[in-house]
Write a protein that holds these residues in place. Structure first.
Motif, PDB file in Angstrom:
ATOM      1  N   GLY A   1       0.850  -1.167   0.044  1.00  6.50           N
ATOM      2  CA  GLY A   1       0.140   0.267   0.014  1.00  6.50           C
ATOM      3  C   GLY A   1       0.672   1.426  -0.085  1.00  6.50           C
ATOM      4  O   GLY A   1       0.285   2.197  -0.341  1.00  6.50           O
ATOM      5  N   VAL A   2       2.149   1.220   0.315  1.00  7.07           N
ATOM      6  CA  VAL A   2       3.017   2.353   0.344  1.00  7.07           C
ATOM      7  C   VAL A   2       3.226   2.839  -1.083  1.00  7.07           C
ATOM      8  O   VAL A   2       3.526   3.787  -1.160  1.00  7.07           O
ATOM      9  CB  VAL A   2       4.247   2.318   1.125  1.00  7.07           C
ATOM     10  CG1 VAL A   2       4.190   1.815   2.636  1.00  7.07           C
ATOM     11  CG2 VAL A   2       5.151   1.076   0.362  1.00  7.07           C
ATOM     12  N   LEU A   3       3.171   2.029  -1.963  1.00  6.51           N
ATOM     13  CA  LEU A   3       3.333   2.524  -3.268  1.00  6.51           C
ATOM     14  C   LEU A   3       2.327   3.447  -3.906  1.00  6.51           C
ATOM     15  O   LEU A   3       2.437   4.265  -4.625  1.00  6.51           O
ATOM     16  CB  LEU A   3       3.391   1.271  -4.291  1.00  6.51           C
ATOM     17  CG  LEU A   3       4.504   0.288  -3.870  1.00  6.51           C
ATOM     18  CD1 LEU A   3       4.299  -1.216  -4.693  1.00  6.51           C
ATOM     19  CD2 LEU A   3       5.817   0.775  -4.380  1.00  6.51           C
ATOM     20  N   ILE A   4       0.797   3.544  -3.185  1.00 17.00           N
ATOM     21  CA  ILE A   4      -0.030   4.171  -3.460  1.00 17.00           C
ATOM     22  C   ILE A   4       0.359   5.804  -3.010  1.00 17.00           C
ATOM     23  O   ILE A   4      -0.243   6.475  -3.587  1.00 17.00           O
ATOM     24  CB  ILE A   4      -1.230   3.874  -3.012  1.00 17.00           C
ATOM     25  CG1 ILE A   4      -1.987   2.540  -3.568  1.00 17.00           C
ATOM     26  CG2 ILE A   4      -2.441   4.831  -3.113  1.00 17.00           C
ATOM     27  CD1 ILE A   4      -2.874   1.703  -2.883  1.00 17.00           C
TER      28      ILE A   4
ATOM     29  N   TYR B   1      10.172  -1.012  -0.140  1.00 15.31           N
ATOM     30  CA  TYR B   1       9.970  -0.761  -1.576  1.00 15.31           C
ATOM     31  C   TYR B   1      10.323   0.412  -2.133  1.00 15.31           C
ATOM     32  O   TYR B   1       9.903   0.634  -3.295  1.00 15.31           O
ATOM     33  CB  TYR B   1       8.277  -0.803  -1.407  1.00 15.31           C
ATOM     34  CG  TYR B   1       7.570  -2.144  -1.275  1.00 15.31           C
ATOM     35  CD1 TYR B   1       7.484  -2.980  -2.269  1.00 15.31           C
ATOM     36  CD2 TYR B   1       6.969  -2.086   0.051  1.00 15.31           C
ATOM     37  CE1 TYR B   1       6.864  -4.128  -2.141  1.00 15.31           C
ATOM     38  CE2 TYR B   1       6.397  -3.529   0.209  1.00 15.31           C
ATOM     39  CZ  TYR B   1       6.564  -4.411  -0.728  1.00 15.31           C
ATOM     40  OH  TYR B   1       5.648  -5.520  -0.559  1.00 15.31           O
ATOM     41  N   GLY B   2      11.697   0.973  -1.599  1.00 18.63           N
ATOM     42  CA  GLY B   2      12.152   2.112  -2.001  1.00 18.63           C
ATOM     43  C   GLY B   2      11.451   3.469  -2.201  1.00 18.63           C
ATOM     44  O   GLY B   2      11.582   4.196  -3.196  1.00 18.63           O
ATOM     45  N   VAL B   3      10.556   3.561  -1.137  1.00 22.44           N
ATOM     46  CA  VAL B   3       9.721   4.814  -1.264  1.00 22.44           C
ATOM     47  C   VAL B   3      10.455   5.764  -0.262  1.00 22.44           C
ATOM     48  O   VAL B   3      10.634   5.305   1.045  1.00 22.44           O
ATOM     49  CB  VAL B   3       8.363   4.598  -0.651  1.00 22.44           C
ATOM     50  CG1 VAL B   3       7.502   6.004  -0.731  1.00 22.44           C
ATOM     51  CG2 VAL B   3       7.686   3.891  -1.734  1.00 22.44           C
ATOM     52  N   THR B   4      10.933   7.084  -0.642  1.00 23.70           N
ATOM     53  CA  THR B   4      11.210   8.036   0.217  1.00 23.70           C
ATOM     54  C   THR B   4      10.220   9.016   0.836  1.00 23.70           C
ATOM     55  O   THR B   4       9.138   9.322   0.124  1.00 23.70           O
ATOM     56  CB  THR B   4      12.526   8.705  -0.401  1.00 23.70           C
ATOM     57  OG1 THR B   4      11.775   9.520  -1.491  1.00 23.70           O
ATOM     58  CG2 THR B   4      13.469   7.655  -1.169  1.00 23.70           C
ATOM     59  N   GLU B   5      10.770   9.559   1.933  1.00 23.53           N
ATOM     60  CA  GLU B   5       9.980  10.512   2.323  1.00 23.53           C
ATOM     61  C   GLU B   5       9.698  11.724   1.515  1.00 23.53           C
ATOM     62  O   GLU B   5       8.565  12.429   1.480  1.00 23.53           O
ATOM     63  CB  GLU B   5      10.676  11.235   3.895  1.00 23.53           C
ATOM     64  CG  GLU B   5       9.601  11.741   4.692  1.00 23.53           C
ATOM     65  CD  GLU B   5       9.963  12.014   6.139  1.00 23.53           C
ATOM     66  OE1 GLU B   5       9.351  13.003   6.545  1.00 23.53           O
ATOM     67  OE2 GLU B   5      10.963  11.359   6.437  1.00 23.53           O
ATOM     68  N   GLY B   6      10.638  11.954   0.813  1.00 29.99           N
ATOM     69  CA  GLY B   6      10.442  13.251  -0.220  1.00 29.99           C
ATOM     70  C   GLY B   6       9.657  13.073  -1.531  1.00 29.99           C
ATOM     71  O   GLY B   6       9.073  13.794  -2.128  1.00 29.99           O
TER      72      GLY B   6
END
Length: 139
Positions: free
Chosen positions: A67-70, A106-111
Motif C-alpha cells: 500500500g505504500v506504493l499508492i 519498497y524504495g519509497v522515500t519521504e520526499g
C-alpha cells in the motif's frame, strides 16, 4: 438433567435479553489498514473510508506493505485517482499514515510522498489505532 438444562437455557435467554448489543457509535473512529497495491482493492478501501468519514467517523488510513506504493508521487500515473482522493481526505481532516519499514523495503522515500501523508511511528500510529472505540478494517 432436563430441569438443569432448562434452567441454564432460561438463564442464558434472560441474560441475552438484558445485555446491550455491540453496535458502532455514530462517531466511532475508523482505522483502515491498506496493504494492497491492487487498484481496485485499494479504491474499495479508500472509498469505504471516505463514505464513513462523510457519515461523521474520524478516519485514519494506514498505507502498509504494498500500500505504500499508492502514497508515492513516483506512482502518480498508476494511482492518480487514489492519490487525489487521499489528498482530498487529508484536506477534510483524515489522517493518512505510511509505514516507514515498508517504505524502505519498497524504495519509497519521504520526499516522494503525496503531500499530507505522514510517516508513521509507534506513537502516531498507535494513537490512531488504539483510540477509544476505534473500528478497524484491512484491504
Amino acid at each position: 438433567m432436563k430441569i438443569l438444562a432448562r434452567l441454564f437455557l432460561l438463564i442464558a435467554l434472560a441474560l441475552g435479553a438484558i445485555a446491550s448489543p455491540a453496535m458502532a457509535g455514530d462517531t466511532d473512529p475508523l482505522f483502515i489498514n491498506l496493504t494492497t497495491d491492487d487498484q481496485h482493492r485499494a479504491n474499495m478501501g479508500i472509498s469505504f473510508g471516505k463514505n464513513q468519514m462523510e457519515r461523521g467517523h474520524p478516519l485514519t488510513i494506514f498505507l502498509n506493505d504494498k500500500g505504500v506504493l499508492i502514497g508515492a508521487k513516483a506512482n502518480a500515473a498508476k494511482y492518480a485517482d487514489h492519490q487525489k482522493t487521499l489528498t482530498d481526505l487529508i484536506v477534510r481532516g483524515a489522517s493518512v499514515l505510511i509505514c516507514p519499514m515498508c517504505m524502505k523495503h519498497y524504495g519509497v522515500t519521504e520526499g516522494d510522498l503525496v503531500p499530507g501523508v505522514r510517516v508513521g511511528n509507534p506513537d502516531l500510529t498507535g494513537a490512531a489505532l488504539f483510540r477509544d472505540n476505534t473500528k478497524t478494517l484491512t484491504w
